[in-house]
Scaffold this motif. Structure first.
Motif, PDB file in Angstrom:
ATOM      1  N   TYR A 164      -3.289  -6.921  -0.555  1.00 25.90           N
ATOM      2  CA  TYR A 164      -4.155  -7.698  -1.913  1.00 25.90           C
ATOM      3  C   TYR A 164      -5.149  -6.649  -1.546  1.00 25.90           C
ATOM      4  O   TYR A 164      -6.013  -6.213  -0.959  1.00 25.90           O
ATOM      5  CB  TYR A 164      -3.902  -9.155  -1.621  1.00 25.90           C
ATOM      6  CG  TYR A 164      -4.571  -9.256  -2.644  1.00 25.90           C
ATOM      7  CD1 TYR A 164      -4.544  -9.884  -4.295  1.00 25.90           C
ATOM      8  CD2 TYR A 164      -6.279  -9.541  -2.938  1.00 25.90           C
ATOM      9  CE1 TYR A 164      -4.813  -9.957  -5.139  1.00 25.90           C
ATOM     10  CE2 TYR A 164      -7.156 -10.678  -4.007  1.00 25.90           C
ATOM     11  CZ  TYR A 164      -6.373 -10.515  -5.416  1.00 25.90           C
ATOM     12  OH  TYR A 164      -7.033 -11.153  -6.119  1.00 25.90           O
TER      13      TYR A 164
ATOM     14  N   PHE B 171      -0.905  -6.671  -5.730  1.00 24.65           N
ATOM     15  CA  PHE B 171      -0.488  -6.615  -4.268  1.00 24.65           C
ATOM     16  C   PHE B 171       1.113  -5.903  -3.869  1.00 24.65           C
ATOM     17  O   PHE B 171       1.559  -5.504  -4.823  1.00 24.65           O
ATOM     18  CB  PHE B 171      -0.213  -8.036  -3.670  1.00 24.65           C
ATOM     19  CG  PHE B 171       0.798  -9.380  -4.122  1.00 24.65           C
ATOM     20  CD1 PHE B 171       1.912  -9.563  -3.474  1.00 24.65           C
ATOM     21  CD2 PHE B 171       0.832  -9.082  -5.657  1.00 24.65           C
ATOM     22  CE1 PHE B 171       2.416 -10.288  -3.979  1.00 24.65           C
ATOM     23  CE2 PHE B 171       0.779 -10.327  -6.435  1.00 24.65           C
ATOM     24  CZ  PHE B 171       2.310 -10.916  -5.080  1.00 24.65           C
TER      25      PHE B 171
ATOM     26  N   LYS C   9       0.053  -8.124 -10.585  1.00 20.65           N
ATOM     27  CA  LYS C   9      -1.236  -9.233 -10.774  1.00 20.65           C
ATOM     28  C   LYS C   9      -0.949 -10.454 -11.541  1.00 20.65           C
ATOM     29  O   LYS C   9       0.111  -9.427 -13.255  1.00 20.65           O
ATOM     30  CB  LYS C   9      -2.337  -8.871 -11.289  1.00 20.65           C
ATOM     31  CG  LYS C   9      -3.118  -8.393 -12.104  1.00 20.65           C
ATOM     32  CD  LYS C   9      -4.441  -8.707 -11.856  1.00 20.65           C
ATOM     33  CE  LYS C   9      -5.904  -8.534 -12.963  1.00 20.65           C
ATOM     34  NZ  LYS C   9      -6.226  -8.420 -13.139  1.00 20.65           N
TER      35      LYS C   9
END
Length: 298
Positions: free
Chosen positions: A50, A73, A138
């Motif tokens: 991440y 990520f 995200k």
């Protein structure tokens, strides 16, 4: 457990936190433009990476690349990245990684997920980890999960870390991942350009930037731009950005008192009627009714 960032550049640091049997969390701060790291190819070790701040371009041994912006990520096995190089366009990077020895974790799973089969095969099959690395952009839910890994009181830190790791595993296990084209056929430079274009579009959702304008700005052929974008994000540029516009509009309806017309302009619609039609198509409800339901709890 062997970790990808075992050998860090000078000035960088890493903190490791064992969470469960076979599961380790690590926080990494890197100060560097790039470095290369080689480790044993381990197909049974899965890793979630991440990006919190900075950027990273991950050039995998098979020729594929991952470009992570803040909030993004990736998931892959240590077999995929056994001989990889990392570039940090901003000269710094901060993020976390969760490494899972699938053999150990499946033999001694945390009690809460013991009967799910997450580590014994579900995650590997769901994410197609035997084939490639998986990039995940995200979103509001994942940002909430990852944010809780930071800033917790010392006495509550480890319980939060364990809880959020399990929440992340459950999130990945229930997601449906649409097949995406391989990025390996495209040079890392083109992938990096597309990721930067994506970031620019999200920073300026109030503007309608054409593919032709982006092509001239970034010196990339329009056809190539569309092809690489679809390979990276699994859908067309227009459809992908429209989805973000609608998500941002919904967030503004929830969290601000802005008028519908102002929100429409903020997400790139000069016409309130067109925005209303697009929003209803995405959420099956008109913007004003969406807000009204939130206010009344209906």
């Amino acid at each position: 457990m062997e970790h990808e960032f075992e050998k860090l550049p000078p000035g960088s640091k890493q903190e490791r936190v064992p969470l469960f049997s076979g599961v380790e969390l690590s926080y990494t701060d890197i100060v560097s433009d790039s470095f290369t790291h080689r480790h044993e190819a381990l197909a049974h070790v899965m890793q979630v990476n991440y990006c919190r701040t900075g950027q990273v371009v991950w050039n995998m041994k098979g020729g594929g690349s991952i470009f992570l912006n803040p909030g993004d990520f990736s998931v892959h096995t240590l077999n995929v990245c056994a001989d990889s190089s990392l570039q940090f366009p901003t000269g710094q990077y901060q993020g976390l990684a969760i490494s899972i020895d699938l053999r150990e974790a499946s033999a001694h799973p945390p009690e809460l997920v013991a009967e799910t089969g997450i580590f014994s095969g579900l995650l590997r099959e769901k994410l197609r980890l035997d084939q490639t690395a998986v990039f995940l952009e995200k979103n509001e839910q994942t940002e909430h999960i990852f944010a809780q890994f930071y800033g917790q009181p010392e006495k509550l830190r480890l319980p939060y870390q364990r809880l959020k790791a399990l929440e992340l595993f459950l999130y990945l296990a229930r997601m449906e991942f649409a097949p995406q084209n391989e990025l390996a056929e495209y040079p890392p430079e083109q992938v990096a350009i597309v990721r930067e274009i994506h970031s620019q579009l999200l920073r300026h959702m109030e503007r309608r930037i054409t593919i032709e304008e982006l092509s001239k700005q970034y010196l990339i052929n329009p056809t190539t731009l569309k092809a690489v974008f679809k390979a990276a994000y699994g859908t067309s540029l227009a459809a992908h950005i429209k989805e973000h516009r609608m998500e941002q509009a919904a967030k503004m309806l929830r969290e601000t008192n802005m008028s519908i017309a102002a929100i429409a302009q903020a997400v790139g619609y000069d016409s309130q009627s067109k925005f209303t039609a697009a929003f209803k198509g995405a959420f099956q409800v008109l913007p004003r009714d969406y807000r009204k339901r939130l206010m009344t709890g209906g």
